[in-house]
Design an enzyme around this catalytic site. Structure first.
Site, PDB file in Angstrom:
ATOM      1  N   ASP A  85      25.655 -17.334 -14.424  1.00  0.00           N
ATOM      2  CA  ASP A  85      24.154 -17.016 -14.272  1.00  0.00           C
ATOM      3  C   ASP A  85      23.545 -18.016 -13.570  1.00  0.00           C
ATOM      4  O   ASP A  85      23.136 -18.796 -14.235  1.00  0.00           O
ATOM      5  CB  ASP A  85      23.696 -16.323 -15.394  1.00  0.00           C
ATOM      6  CG  ASP A  85      22.561 -15.365 -15.487  1.00  0.00           C
ATOM      7  OD1 ASP A  85      21.812 -15.407 -14.518  1.00  0.00           O
ATOM      8  OD2 ASP A  85      22.072 -14.962 -16.526  1.00  0.00           O
ATOM      9  N   ASP A  96      17.753 -13.908  -9.364  1.00  0.00           N
ATOM     10  CA  ASP A  96      18.564 -14.178 -10.608  1.00  0.00           C
ATOM     11  C   ASP A  96      19.574 -13.319 -10.539  1.00  0.00           C
ATOM     12  O   ASP A  96      19.452 -12.073 -10.308  1.00  0.00           O
ATOM     13  CB  ASP A  96      17.664 -13.838 -11.679  1.00  0.00           C
ATOM     14  CG  ASP A  96      18.157 -14.077 -13.130  1.00  0.00           C
ATOM     15  OD1 ASP A  96      19.238 -14.582 -12.924  1.00  0.00           O
ATOM     16  OD2 ASP A  96      17.543 -13.798 -13.979  1.00  0.00           O
ATOM     17  N   HIS A 155      14.811  -7.776 -16.521  1.00  0.00           N
ATOM     18  CA  HIS A 155      13.038  -8.272 -16.732  1.00  0.00           C
ATOM     19  C   HIS A 155      12.657  -8.066 -15.288  1.00  0.00           C
ATOM     20  O   HIS A 155      13.229  -8.196 -14.386  1.00  0.00           O
ATOM     21  CB  HIS A 155      13.155  -9.630 -17.303  1.00  0.00           C
ATOM     22  CG  HIS A 155      14.424 -10.400 -16.613  1.00  0.00           C
ATOM     23  ND1 HIS A 155      14.080 -11.338 -15.649  1.00  0.00           N
ATOM     24  CD2 HIS A 155      15.329 -10.854 -16.898  1.00  0.00           C
ATOM     25  CE1 HIS A 155      15.016 -12.136 -15.355  1.00  0.00           C
ATOM     26  NE2 HIS A 155      16.097 -11.796 -16.078  1.00  0.00           N
ATOM     27  N   HIS A 163      10.648 -14.116 -16.831  1.00  0.00           N
ATOM     28  CA  HIS A 163      10.601 -13.065 -17.832  1.00  0.00           C
ATOM     29  C   HIS A 163       9.092 -12.269 -17.618  1.00  0.00           C
ATOM     30  O   HIS A 163       8.380 -12.898 -18.547  1.00  0.00           O
ATOM     31  CB  HIS A 163      11.375 -13.428 -19.057  1.00  0.00           C
ATOM     32  CG  HIS A 163      12.750 -13.846 -19.171  1.00  0.00           C
ATOM     33  ND1 HIS A 163      13.120 -15.028 -18.835  1.00  0.00           N
ATOM     34  CD2 HIS A 163      13.605 -12.813 -19.061  1.00  0.00           C
ATOM     35  CE1 HIS A 163      14.584 -14.870 -18.858  1.00  0.00           C
ATOM     36  NE2 HIS A 163      14.804 -13.626 -19.106  1.00  0.00           N
ATOM     37  N   GLU A 188      20.325  -6.354 -15.303  1.00  0.00           N
ATOM     38  CA  GLU A 188      21.479  -7.177 -15.904  1.00  0.00           C
ATOM     39  C   GLU A 188      22.212  -6.609 -17.171  1.00  0.00           C
ATOM     40  O   GLU A 188      22.036  -7.233 -18.076  1.00  0.00           O
ATOM     41  CB  GLU A 188      21.271  -8.978 -16.380  1.00  0.00           C
ATOM     42  CG  GLU A 188      20.482  -9.038 -16.924  1.00  0.00           C
ATOM     43  CD  GLU A 188      19.751 -10.597 -17.440  1.00  0.00           C
ATOM     44  OE1 GLU A 188      20.844 -11.433 -17.514  1.00  0.00           O
ATOM     45  OE2 GLU A 188      18.683 -10.947 -17.355  1.00  0.00           O
ATOM     46  N   GLU A 276      24.619  -9.222 -12.765  1.00  0.00           N
ATOM     47  CA  GLU A 276      23.238  -9.125 -12.430  1.00  0.00           C
ATOM     48  C   GLU A 276      22.779  -9.058 -10.975  1.00  0.00           C
ATOM     49  O   GLU A 276      23.418  -9.677 -10.315  1.00  0.00           O
ATOM     50  CB  GLU A 276      22.378 -10.070 -13.263  1.00  0.00           C
ATOM     51  CG  GLU A 276      21.170 -10.314 -12.901  1.00  0.00           C
ATOM     52  CD  GLU A 276      20.465 -11.505 -13.822  1.00  0.00           C
ATOM     53  OE1 GLU A 276      19.348 -11.423 -14.023  1.00  0.00           O
ATOM     54  OE2 GLU A 276      21.133 -12.452 -14.031  1.00  0.00           O
TER      55      GLU A 276
END
Length: 291
Positions: A85, A96, A155, A163, A188, A276
């Site tokens: 990640d 992300d 998020h 976040h 994710e 993700e």
């Protein structure tokens, strides 16, 4: 969303896609975790971007928040399920993205998180309730015989903010926030062979600054100076080059200036997969920045 901000998200996403792929290719038995983490973070910076958070390399039942310690000697082993990640930012605008590398033989578990991610992305458009996405995620994972991780979520993202609301659930929920054009989301899904819940482990290698205020301990002041340019984004113990760093970090945590991100794991012996992407909600759907 202003065009220059949109462009930064797109550039960060393109870089993240390339770097995630290169990092995943390195994950093989007998390769060290720190070798992969160093390669990924060096590549992010060499490409002209910033590291939005320490590279997460989480094994087997661990779902998130593991990263190598400064003296880490762990190596990948046959049978491992590895979550990679990464976060890439350009002027604080973040991409992300994550994938799972299966060093064993569990393709269906990996497929479950990928299918859940892609189905949720297909459902994204203005006016959709966030709980609807959780239902889509859960359906795809359960239909393959696994459980979604109920207490982990996707998020929202914002400048220097990893976040931000709304959270994107992995389980069905009534209502919730309504998607709007211009929102930036990281979806994710996590699929597990375990209980469907993760818990805090003892391992803590990732930290984040909560507040800014003066401190007396010289080593603590040096740490705060080193992380100042991160604008509150997380950092790893191995990123700190200060004598007595462990003592200083303990003091900063005790004083409520720094928080920890413990490794999050399902029960021992279970396996977790993750997939993700980051996306920007548009007038009729979304643009995925990390594909």
């Amino acid at each position: 969303m202003k065009e220059e901000i949109f462009d930064r998200y797109i550039q960060a996403g393109a870089a993240a896609k390339k770097i995630l792929s290169r990092g995943a290719d390195l994950i093989k038995p007998d390769i060290t975790l720190i070798e992969v983490a160093t390669f990924v973070e060096d590549m992010i910076q060499n490409e002209g971007f910033g590291v939005a958070f320490p590279v997460n390399i989480s094994l087997n039942e661990a779902a998130a928040h593991d990263t190598p310690s400064p003296d880490d000697t762990r190596t990948f082993a046959p049978g491992d399920m590895v979550k990679l990640d990464i976060g890439v930012h350009l002027d604080g605008y973040i991409a992300d993205t994550a994938c799972t590398v299966d060093l064993g033989n569990q393709p269906l578990l990996c497929e479950a998180s990928i299918a859940a991610r892609d189905a949720a992305i297909a459902a994204v458009k203005p006016g959709v309730a966030i709980g609807t996405l959780g239902g889509v995620v859960a359906h795809e994972i359960k239909s393959r015989g696994f459980l979604p991780v109920a207490n982990l979520t996707g998020h929202g993202l914002d400048q220097y903010c990893l976040h931000k609301g709304p959270n994107v659930p992995n389980i069905p929920g009534a209502g919730g926030a309504i998607l709007e054009e211009g929102m930036v989301l990281a979806i994710e899904p996590f699929a597990t062979t375990g209980t469907g819940f993760v818990h805090d482990g003892k391992r803590e290698e990732i930290f984040g600054q909560l507040v800014r205020r003066p401190v007396r301990l010289p080593a603590a002041r040096k740490i705060l100076k080193e992380i100042e340019e991160r604008n509150g984004m997380p950092f790893a113990r191995r990123h700190i080059h200060v004598k007595s760093a462990d003592l200083a970090l303990s003091r900063l945590i005790h004083d409520g200036i720094i928080r920890t991100y413990p490794v999050l794991s399902d029960v021992p012996g279970s396996y977790v997969s993750q997939a993700e992407h980051t996306m920007i909600v548009t007038s009729d759907g979304c643009i995925v920045t990390t594909v």
